[in-house]
Design an enzyme around this catalytic site. Structure first.
Site, PDB file in Angstrom:
ATOM      1  N   CYS A  31       0.835  -1.207   0.000  1.00  0.00           N
ATOM      2  CA  CYS A  31       0.000   0.000   0.000  1.00  0.00           C
ATOM      3  C   CYS A  31       0.868   1.254   0.000  1.00  0.00           C
ATOM      4  CB  CYS A  31      -0.950  -0.003   1.191  1.00  0.00           C
ATOM      5  SG  CYS A  31      -0.150  -0.078   2.813  1.00  0.00           S
ATOM      6  N   HIS A  52      -1.632   1.498   7.511  1.00  0.00           N
ATOM      7  CA  HIS A  52      -2.096   1.368   6.132  1.00  0.00           C
ATOM      8  C   HIS A  52      -2.091   2.740   5.468  1.00  0.00           C
ATOM      9  CE1 HIS A  52      -4.092  -0.319   2.701  1.00  0.00           C
ATOM     10  NE2 HIS A  52      -5.145   0.472   2.843  1.00  0.00           N
TER      11      HIS A  52
END
Length: 557
Positions: free
Chosen positions: A186, A491
């Site tokens: 990510c 994230h």
């Protein structure tokens, strides 16, 4: 690092995943089909029958990241996943319950397998009520001259966004396309989304200024990151809406940055700097920005390069020594002591506590702190040429020249070498969508230092503090990279501003969001473009969906 590679080869899986597939093939993947659930945001999660809240079978915790074994379906948390594979020989591969991604318990790392992705995406399409192709058509690899794309899942399907946005997805700006997570990537996807929609970079690659078919390095079979980015830009602006897998770029970046060649979570800012450095080197330019009074002409420095001015003033005689240093981003200190955490904001909102806006850190405050006059300590005495000896001094930074694209990095991760500790600063930061950088220019900073008097500045004419702001000092935001979660297991998500609307890019998932959502996120990297660049991009770049037969549009910058 020079290497010959196959450009149509994905990174090899780990030995444990290879062993698992030799024994079980893809039957183990398919056996989880009835456990995969497609939720309203189009995410696939594992839902066990009769279990509302999954827990670790060793410690019963449910708040940590959980993994389910592909063989015995035992659930383990991140603290006990290694123990599970040690106690059960051969139980090396598991699935992340929350994100439906493969995880190797022995390597303690996420792994990527296109055949597993095929199962997951098929479930997504089924959950969204869309048709699913079968056989070779599902994972067919296209070899179109304009797009040499690999690992394309469910080609021809309509999947891109959540059901809420399905009916409107074809009105989305051209270039909006999800990126598959290849295993804790990510950090890479977030930066790529920002760079793909940066007007000068978009113009450079879509106009063929680095053509992979003509690149001498590519024709010799050598690694070339600009060529891999050419593939990325062609794929993103092809009109195809299926999530794309940037496996070639990841592999190529690994070869250039061997110390970062792992599926472990990396830092988006480090990837950003590393990627721009590799682009600069691959274009065959000198590593020195300023040599013989000539600036580097590679796209990295044309777009992101600015110039910092550092003034060191002797506190005894007042003489000043000035140096200039190039920069491609500015790192800003976030004062967590005066800021609200996300929990504080929610608490004060309902309890009538102190005003959030009153003490929340602001971007202007961070820039003021960056350009403040700082007194150097006694152990940092510098040799004063006027005094002829070492003296205490003060130092002040300012911006001599602004770049076309301004990247502001918010330092949220703190690492203490003395205490050997690391932590993340979760405080919110208020930032404007339109930013005036005039107060932080060298002309403004020096003008304040001399009482805003009119004086000759660097031999380039007179400076008047009352003069209006230069158009080149006005910036508009176009991308925000955010980080949510803990230091090691967070994230990254990117928010893009296109045609006045905001879009959330979370790996393969893209959806339109309200402005308030973006303002409330934990920003990590802020990408601004000069206002004139944004205006020209809006005028000259068509956002109509184009077919592969159409010529690619581009915007001059």
């Amino acid at each position: 690092m020079s290497a010959r590679i196959s450009f149509l080869k994905n990174p090899d899986p780990c030995n444990h995943l290879s062993d698992y597939k030799l024994r079980y093939g893809t039957d183990g993947y398919k056996s989880f089909n009835n456990l995969f659930r497609c939720f309203n945001d189009a995410r696939i999660k594992i839902k066990l029958q009769g279990i509302d809240i999954p827990r670790c079978s060793y410690c019963s915790v449910y708040q940590k990241r959980l993994y389910i074994c592909l063989i015995c379906r035992s659930i383990s948390c991140s603290s006990h996943i290694l123990l599970h594979t040690q106690l059960n020989k051969g139980h090396d591969i598991a699935i992340d319950v929350e994100r439906s991604e493969l995880y190797c318990c022995a390597c303690i790392d996420q792994v990527y397998d296109s055949e597993f992705d095929e199962v997951v995406v098929s479930k997504q399409l089924f959950g969204l009520g869309m048709s699913v192709k079968s056989g070779a058509d599902v994972v067919a690899v296209r070899s179109n001259k304009k797009r040499r794309l690999d690992s394309q899942l469910i080609i021809g399907s309509n999947f891109l966004v959540s059901p809420r946005d399905r009916r409107e997805k074809w009105t989305f700006p051209l270039g909006l396309r999800g990126l598959n997570n290849l295993g804790s990537t990510c950090f890479m996807n977030a930066v790529l989304q920002a760079l793909v929609h940066a007007p000068p970079l978009r113009n450079f690659w879509l106009s063929g200024q680095h053509n992979r078919d003509l690149c001498p390095r590519r024709t010799m079979g050598l690694l070339c990151l600009p060529c891999d980015l050419d593939v990325i830009f062609s794929a993103m602006f092809s009109g195809d809406r299926t999530p794309y897998s940037p496996a070639h770029l990841l592999y190529s970046w690994w070869q250039h940055s061997t110390n970062l060649a792992t599926y472990e979570q990396q830092d988006s800012h480090e990837f950003f700097i590393s990627l721009l450095d590799r682009i600069h080197e691959n274009e065959g330019k000198s590593k020195c920005l300023y040599q013989d009074n000539e600036e580097c002409q590679c796209i990295t420095h044309k777009a992101f390069s600015g110039l910092l001015r550092s003034d060191v003033t002797c506190t005894t005689c007042g003489s000043t020594s000035t140096t200039y240093d190039p920069f491609i981003d500015i790192s800003l200190t976030l004062d967590s002591m005066n800021g609200f955490s996300p929990a504080d904001c929610r608490k004060n909102r309902y309890s009538g506590g102190p005003s959030v806006n009153a003490i929340m850190p602001t971007l202007s405050g961070c820039l003021d702190f960056f350009t403040r006059s700082e007194k150097l300590g006694p152990d940092q005495k510098l040799n004063c040429q006027s005094c002829g000896e070492k003296r205490e001094s003060s130092k002040q930074m300012s911006i001599r020249r602004l770049p076309l694209l301004l990247c502001l990095h918010v330092k949220r991760f703190e690492h203490s070498l003395t205490r050997k500790t690391s932590r993340k600063i979760d405080s919110y930061l208020q930032y404007p969508f339109r930013l005036n950088m005039s107060p932080y220019l060298s002309s403004s900073i020096i003008g304040k230092r001399f009482g805003n008097r009119i004086f000759a500045f660097d031999g380039e004419g007179e400076y008047d503090s009352s003069s209006s702001s230069s158009p080149s000092a006005e910036f508009e935001i176009f991308a925000v990279v955010t980080h949510k979660g803990m230091l090691e297991s967070g994230h990254y998500v990117t928010y893009l501003r296109l045609k006045g609307l905001w879009y959330r890019c979370d790996d393969a998932w893209i959806n339109e969001v309200e402005e308030e959502v973006v303002r409330g996120c934990e920003c990590y990297m802020l990408f601004y473009a000069q206002e004139t660049v944004i205006q020209k991009a809006h005028k000259e770049l068509s956002y109509q969906v184009i077919s592969m037969a159409d010529a690619f549009p581009f915007a001059d910058c």
